[in-house]
Design an enzyme around this catalytic site. Sequence first.
Site, short mmCIF file in Angstrom:
data_model
loop_
_atom_site.label_atom_id
_atom_site.label_comp_id
_atom_site.label_asym_id
_atom_site.label_seq_id
_atom_site.Cartn_x
_atom_site.Cartn_y
_atom_site.Cartn_z
N LYS A 128 0.82 -1.22 0.00
CA LYS A 128 0.00 0.00 0.00
C LYS A 128 0.85 1.27 0.00
O LYS A 128 0.47 2.28 -0.57
CB LYS A 128 -0.95 0.00 1.20
CG LYS A 128 -2.05 -1.05 1.09
CD LYS A 128 -3.06 -0.85 2.19
CE LYS A 128 -4.15 -1.89 2.12
NZ LYS A 128 -5.24 -1.60 3.05
N ASP A 150 -10.22 3.43 1.80
CA ASP A 150 -10.53 2.98 3.17
C ASP A 150 -11.31 4.05 3.93
O ASP A 150 -12.22 3.74 4.70
CB ASP A 150 -9.24 2.66 3.94
CG ASP A 150 -8.62 1.35 3.51
OD1 ASP A 150 -9.37 0.47 3.02
OD2 ASP A 150 -7.40 1.19 3.66
#
Length: 281
Positions: free
Chosen positions: A71, A108
Amino acid sequence: MSLTGQSRLAGVIGWPVSHSRSPRLHGFWLDELGIDGAYVPLAVPPDRLGDALKGLPALGFRGANMTVPYKTAALDACDSLDPAARAIGAVNTIVVGEDGMLAGMNTDAMGFLANLDQESGFRAAGKNAVVLGAGGAARAIAWALADAGAARVTVVNRTPERAEVLAADLGGPLTARPWTALADSLAGADLLVNATSLGMQGKPPLDVDLSPLGADAVVNDIVYTPLKTELLRQARGRGLTVVDGLGMLLHQAVPGFERWFGVTPKVTPALRSFVLEDLTA
Ligand code: ATR
């Protein structure tokens, strides 16, 4: 659905990648919506990550999710970043543009807010929230709450320095408090989020005295294995509104699917059960 020459393609890149729930989740939506497309797990070793990302446009991929451990590494590989990815310092979704450029997103934060809204009607504007933890998940959640206009976001973490760094990085309504100040921070809070790994299978439970929280407070645990954590059990016992961790996982997938496959999918009880079956298998 069988694939044709026009199939839209996306996938999840990780190392390893077999733990990822994303193929099951996106596969459900592709079937449900009858889309000519595929979403595949892509196990890419660290020394091939750059090649793999550069290869996405050439292979005709519409994009990919990034999972552990990529990520952060994906930040540099993207040609542009959305404000969430830039502030959070992590990319979980890549969209390949018509021009072959890689746009990095972090969904997210959006997923967290969308789930909280769908499950409890909670809207962050003007609210007072407490976030436990200072890792990647806590960072996305704290940023989401601040971006949505929360009046106060208190970050509480076992290692206080990490909470201080997070609060200083993101600024705005964020403040860092040590674990010993938790009871104080909970008094008057509208929302408590557990973004630590406490309560996860194999980890100790999160032991927090919830009595300072008001009767209208919402408690959201982002742990989803198990789904019913000790924290949520205690919160329910006090009559508080509870939100479990599965919904954030499902909602964070919506923006990517929408961009790759051209349809906005829904997070429904049927999807929850389908993903849950796999988590409990
Ligand atoms: P992620 O990026 O997935 O959020 P992480 O960076 O490992 O994961 O963060 C895990 C969080 O759980 C951290 O806030 C960690 O606290 P520290 O910063 O003090 O390590 C918290 N955590 C993990 N185990 C803990 C424990 N036994 N007690 C209190 N906090 C714990």
